[in-house]
Motif scaffolding. Sequence first.
Motif, PDB file in Angstrom:
ATOM      1  N   VAL A 236       8.874  20.286  70.758  1.00  0.00           N
ATOM      2  CA  VAL A 236       9.220  20.660  72.128  1.00  0.00           C
ATOM      3  C   VAL A 236      10.119  21.887  72.079  1.00  0.00           C
ATOM      4  CG1 VAL A 236      10.295  19.910  74.287  1.00  0.00           C
ATOM      5  CG2 VAL A 236       9.131  18.250  72.841  1.00  0.00           C
ATOM      6  N   SER A 237       9.860  22.847  72.935  1.00  0.00           N
ATOM      7  CA  SER A 237      10.726  24.028  73.008  1.00  0.00           C
ATOM      8  C   SER A 237      10.998  24.367  74.467  1.00  0.00           C
ATOM      9  CB  SER A 237      10.086  25.223  72.295  1.00  0.00           C
ATOM     10  OG  SER A 237       8.911  25.645  72.974  1.00  0.00           O
ATOM     11  N   PHE A 238      12.213  24.855  74.734  1.00  0.00           N
ATOM     12  CA  PHE A 238      12.594  25.249  76.090  1.00  0.00           C
ATOM     13  C   PHE A 238      13.898  26.021  76.029  1.00  0.00           C
ATOM     14  CE2 PHE A 238      13.895  20.879  75.192  1.00  0.00           C
ATOM     15  CZ  PHE A 238      15.277  20.923  75.394  1.00  0.00           C
ATOM     16  N   SER A 239      14.215  26.696  77.119  1.00  0.00           N
ATOM     17  CA  SER A 239      15.478  27.426  77.251  1.00  0.00           C
ATOM     18  C   SER A 239      16.290  26.805  78.373  1.00  0.00           C
ATOM     19  CB  SER A 239      15.226  28.908  77.556  1.00  0.00           C
ATOM     20  OG  SER A 239      14.547  29.540  76.492  1.00  0.00           O
ATOM     21  N   LEU A 240      17.609  26.791  78.189  1.00  0.00           N
ATOM     22  CA  LEU A 240      18.523  26.268  79.202  1.00  0.00           C
ATOM     23  C   LEU A 240      19.623  27.273  79.460  1.00  0.00           C
ATOM     24  CD1 LEU A 240      19.039  22.575  77.978  1.00  0.00           C
ATOM     25  CD2 LEU A 240      17.568  23.357  79.843  1.00  0.00           C
ATOM     26  N   ASN A 241      20.128  27.272  80.684  1.00  0.00           N
ATOM     27  CA  ASN A 241      21.271  28.116  81.010  1.00  0.00           C
ATOM     28  C   ASN A 241      22.494  27.658  80.230  1.00  0.00           C
ATOM     29  OD1 ASN A 241      19.784  29.645  82.834  1.00  0.00           O
ATOM     30  ND2 ASN A 241      20.305  28.314  84.556  1.00  0.00           N
ATOM     31  N   SER A 242      23.493  28.516  80.165  1.00  0.00           N
ATOM     32  CA  SER A 242      24.703  28.184  79.416  1.00  0.00           C
ATOM     33  C   SER A 242      25.336  26.919  79.972  1.00  0.00           C
ATOM     34  CB  SER A 242      25.706  29.337  79.491  1.00  0.00           C
ATOM     35  OG  SER A 242      26.094  29.579  80.827  1.00  0.00           O
ATOM     36  N   SER A 243      25.913  26.138  79.077  1.00  0.00           N
ATOM     37  CA  SER A 243      26.618  24.897  79.403  1.00  0.00           C
ATOM     38  C   SER A 243      25.691  23.762  79.797  1.00  0.00           C
ATOM     39  CB  SER A 243      27.656  25.122  80.521  1.00  0.00           C
ATOM     40  OG  SER A 243      28.512  24.016  80.641  1.00  0.00           O
ATOM     41  N   CYS A 244      24.362  23.945  79.647  1.00  0.00           N
ATOM     42  CA  CYS A 244      23.421  22.843  79.844  1.00  0.00           C
ATOM     43  C   CYS A 244      23.042  22.279  78.474  1.00  0.00           C
ATOM     44  CB  CYS A 244      22.163  23.315  80.575  1.00  0.00           C
ATOM     45  SG  CYS A 244      22.475  23.881  82.262  1.00  0.00           S
ATOM     46  N   TYR A 245      22.751  20.996  78.431  1.00  0.00           N
ATOM     47  CA  TYR A 245      22.589  20.304  77.154  1.00  0.00           C
ATOM     48  C   TYR A 245      21.144  19.874  76.919  1.00  0.00           C
ATOM     49  CZ  TYR A 245      27.650  20.177  76.766  1.00  0.00           C
ATOM     50  OH  TYR A 245      28.969  20.539  76.655  1.00  0.00           O
ATOM     51  N   ALA A 246      20.627  20.235  75.726  1.00  0.00           N
ATOM     52  CA  ALA A 246      19.254  19.880  75.373  1.00  0.00           C
ATOM     53  C   ALA A 246      19.096  18.371  75.256  1.00  0.00           C
ATOM     54  CB  ALA A 246      18.872  20.554  74.057  1.00  0.00           C
ATOM     55  N   THR A 247      20.105  17.689  74.735  1.00  0.00           N
ATOM     56  CA  THR A 247      20.009  16.239  74.593  1.00  0.00           C
ATOM     57  C   THR A 247      19.878  15.554  75.950  1.00  0.00           C
ATOM     58  OG1 THR A 247      22.431  16.207  74.467  1.00  0.00           O
ATOM     59  CG2 THR A 247      21.228  16.101  72.394  1.00  0.00           C
ATOM     60  N   VAL A 248      20.502  16.128  76.974  1.00  0.00           N
ATOM     61  CA  VAL A 248      20.404  15.557  78.319  1.00  0.00           C
ATOM     62  C   VAL A 248      19.011  15.804  78.898  1.00  0.00           C
ATOM     63  CG1 VAL A 248      21.382  15.591  80.646  1.00  0.00           C
ATOM     64  CG2 VAL A 248      22.883  15.842  78.665  1.00  0.00           C
ATOM     65  N   CYS A 249      18.458  16.986  78.628  1.00  0.00           N
ATOM     66  CA  CYS A 249      17.090  17.281  79.066  1.00  0.00           C
ATOM     67  C   CYS A 249      16.100  16.324  78.390  1.00  0.00           C
ATOM     68  CB  CYS A 249      16.746  18.729  78.742  1.00  0.00           C
ATOM     69  SG  CYS A 249      15.087  19.239  79.237  1.00  0.00           S
ATOM     70  N   LEU A 250      16.266  16.101  77.078  1.00  0.00           N
ATOM     71  CA  LEU A 250      15.386  15.182  76.357  1.00  0.00           C
ATOM     72  C   LEU A 250      15.538  13.751  76.865  1.00  0.00           C
ATOM     73  CD1 LEU A 250      15.776  16.475  72.694  1.00  0.00           C
ATOM     74  CD2 LEU A 250      13.796  16.743  74.187  1.00  0.00           C
ATOM     75  N   ARG A 251      16.751  13.386  77.245  1.00  0.00           N
ATOM     76  CA  ARG A 251      16.990  12.047  77.786  1.00  0.00           C
ATOM     77  C   ARG A 251      16.139  11.824  79.041  1.00  0.00           C
ATOM     78  NH1 ARG A 251      19.755  10.631  82.016  1.00  0.00           N
ATOM     79  NH2 ARG A 251      20.440   8.479  82.241  1.00  0.00           N
ATOM     80  N   GLU A 252      16.062  12.833  79.908  1.00  0.00           N
ATOM     81  CA  GLU A 252      15.249  12.732  81.119  1.00  0.00           C
ATOM     82  C   GLU A 252      13.765  12.664  80.769  1.00  0.00           C
ATOM     83  OE1 GLU A 252      14.362  12.362  85.063  1.00  0.00           O
ATOM     84  OE2 GLU A 252      16.438  12.733  84.453  1.00  0.00           O
ATOM     85  N   ILE A 253      13.350  13.452  79.780  1.00  0.00           N
ATOM     86  CA  ILE A 253      11.938  13.454  79.378  1.00  0.00           C
ATOM     87  C   ILE A 253      11.535  12.110  78.796  1.00  0.00           C
ATOM     88  CG2 ILE A 253      10.282  14.435  77.735  1.00  0.00           C
ATOM     89  CD1 ILE A 253      11.753  17.121  78.021  1.00  0.00           C
ATOM     90  N   MET A 254      12.363  11.592  77.888  1.00  0.00           N
ATOM     91  CA  MET A 254      12.001  10.394  77.122  1.00  0.00           C
ATOM     92  C   MET A 254      12.412   9.099  77.821  1.00  0.00           C
ATOM     93  SD  MET A 254      13.158  11.943  73.424  1.00  0.00           S
ATOM     94  CE  MET A 254      12.747  10.486  72.481  1.00  0.00           C
ATOM     95  N   LYS A 255      13.287   9.208  78.844  1.00  0.00           N
ATOM     96  CA  LYS A 255      13.803   8.040  79.564  1.00  0.00           C
ATOM     97  C   LYS A 255      14.531   7.062  78.620  1.00  0.00           C
ATOM     98  CE  LYS A 255      12.909   8.440  83.990  1.00  0.00           C
ATOM     99  NZ  LYS A 255      12.678   9.863  84.074  1.00  0.00           N
ATOM    100  N   CYS A 256      15.342   7.646  77.742  1.00  0.00           N
ATOM    101  CA  CYS A 256      16.187   6.841  76.865  1.00  0.00           C
ATOM    102  C   CYS A 256      17.299   7.732  76.334  1.00  0.00           C
ATOM    103  CB  CYS A 256      15.388   6.252  75.698  1.00  0.00           C
ATOM    104  SG  CYS A 256      14.656   7.482  74.606  1.00  0.00           S
ATOM    105  N   ASN A 257      18.367   7.129  75.871  1.00  0.00           N
ATOM    106  CA  ASN A 257      19.456   7.895  75.283  1.00  0.00           C
ATOM    107  C   ASN A 257      19.041   8.386  73.905  1.00  0.00           C
ATOM    108  OD1 ASN A 257      21.312   7.614  77.421  1.00  0.00           O
ATOM    109  ND2 ASN A 257      21.831   5.552  76.729  1.00  0.00           N
ATOM    110  N   VAL A 258      19.323   9.661  73.637  1.00  0.00           N
ATOM    111  CA  VAL A 258      18.889  10.272  72.369  1.00  0.00           C
ATOM    112  C   VAL A 258      20.101  10.717  71.573  1.00  0.00           C
ATOM    113  CG1 VAL A 258      16.685  10.999  73.282  1.00  0.00           C
ATOM    114  CG2 VAL A 258      18.634  12.523  73.506  1.00  0.00           C
TER     115      VAL A 258
END
Length: 710
Positions: A688-710
Amino acid sequence: MDGMSLCWVSDHTGFRGIIKNSASDFVVTEINMHGQLVSDVEADCSQDSDNIESEQEKAHPIQKKRMKKPEKALETFSGLPIFDKLKDANVVHGKVNQTADSNLPESAANSPSLQVSETQGGTLHLLLGSSLSEKLEKFASLAKERKAAEQEGTEDKASLLLGTFEEKCQRAAIHLAVRQKFPFLKTVTSCGEIEVRLDPQYSELCQLVSEEEANGFFGFLDSRDRSSKFTFQSDQNKEHRKAIHHFVSKYFGKLVETKSFLEQDGSSDKAAVITVRFRGKITSGRKRNANDCQAVPTTYTAFTLCKVNMETLEAIACLASELGVVASDFSYAGIKDKKAITSQSMVVKNVTINRLKAKQLSIQSKGLNVYNLRRATEHLRIGQLKGNHFSIIIRNVSKHQEDDPNTSLADQVFEAIENVKEKGFVNYYGPQRFGLGQNVQADQVGLALLEGKLVEAVHLVFTPEEGDDPVNQAKRHFIQTGDAKGTLALMPEYKTRERMMLRALNRYGNNREGCARAWLSLPHSMRVLYIHSYCSKVWNKAASFRLKTYDLKVVEGDLVACDNLEWDPSNQDNSQVHIVTTEDLKSNIYSINQVVLPMPGNSVQYPCNKLALWYQETLAQDGLKECKFRIPALQLNIPGCYRRLLAQPQQLLFRWLEDKEVPFTKEGCELVTDDSKQPHEVRDSLSVSFSLNSSCYATVCLREIMKCNV
């Protein structure tokens, strides 16, 4: 995130998987202010540190390609560089005495005046372009009458944005030109963008003296001519003179000094004039003038740092040791993940390109790589980046145990990716924001600091985790004995933060004063990080409360970003946010993507709905009911800021990985595989690849995608 009740944006099923199985599974590349990956930034063609002029010309090759018309003003003006032309502009200060050794000021018979050459008008046209310079002229005219906001109609305050200028010398030229032509205006720079406002200091001085005198005084300050003096008009009122002395001392006391001289005109009235002169620079106990020595310009070298499985501060400690400088000589735009391969921009002070280049192999032996070496004009600031690009591998992808066995795993993955691509995710702060360990997290330290419990905060930092590694052994020794010197001997060299604090504790003791000194031994950005961690925890809880109370709809009393496209999350100015009214709801002009929540601080506006009471009660429960978010003992001031409730990933892509890289169809979810294999049987790892604005967290984005804590 520590059992906190968190919310979702989408209702898809998601899937399970493992991230950060190894550092190579989580690759982070910083995106600079130009929208470039820092790994792609070009280095200087010339590394000759002796030829400073040629290096400066090549300092920002990328920026030159992107330069806009107003920035072409750096070329030349009448055969001279613009900045030099401005310095030599025909500015005549009424009552400026060019003889620094004179004991008495000149006669104050004539009123002070500031005569600005028409050069500044032409210069501003070159620097800004005719359209923007005309807009500045109009703004200045309105601002001078204190009617700018009313005349513009939509502005809440008198301000004008001039645009972004990448080069420091460009900004300096604009600052000087605006001040010389419009002394009543001030220019402020944020991330290279220049904003013009009314100067409150000028307005305050105009309440004490005439406008001509105010012009003359500020022109005198801008001249930086240490051989000159400035005198205010003759004044018989002692209290009035005292007010002028106080004004100058309050705002410019470190730069200039004032003295009153009685008029020697034979009159019986005790009239006096106030003379202002620049303070002499004092070094080694004696005054030195400009002829004693010439200032050595500060050298800044920018580079891209690639690190693997290492904290940013640990990497800086290694670099500092190799280069023989201190850790505070390095500046960066943001802290990167530890268990990852990360690339980020850094700037080091007083290290030449050649010196850094000579140390590249030695640095590489420490597990670090520095490349794209180039000259910079100033240090980096926290938040001086557009964002980060992530390339992540999710391993052992499978369904959740409770999922429908008849549903295709590929379909679930595709649905999850598409939902987050369209709707985004709750912009929570990720677990990295709070990490120190499992027993104590950074937000707990921040809360102790806000409560003024400096000794307790030190003990929290040194609270050991489970395990018998050298770091925990050292921390356990300190907690049990209070022996800072012995703990310092045990603490590994790479634990820069702990070692700095221990040195201060060893010198000043373990009492409150010693602990205050220990905190002050850390750089400001490191001290404030703990406070921000606590405020981030409050923000996360506020986001969950907001979504559970009002769901994904805009409600009355919400705060929304005024400008949805250019809104700056690092700016705490309340004029950036608007409180949603009943009329706004009827017009349906705001979306949930514009809703922001405040990080607690002393300068933020809180929502005017149920969230207002929630913030009050939450802070009160933490013992911060009367907190001013200022800690004078630690030189910390927390103004607060605003953060969008939802975040949106850009360029979100995915593909399945196999032993052989098999392409997937245009739908993005089906591989071209052997028909005898079922899709869920071959889908083990997902890229998976993506870009986020500053101060945004990839782990939080993945949490929404996967519907579980990562």
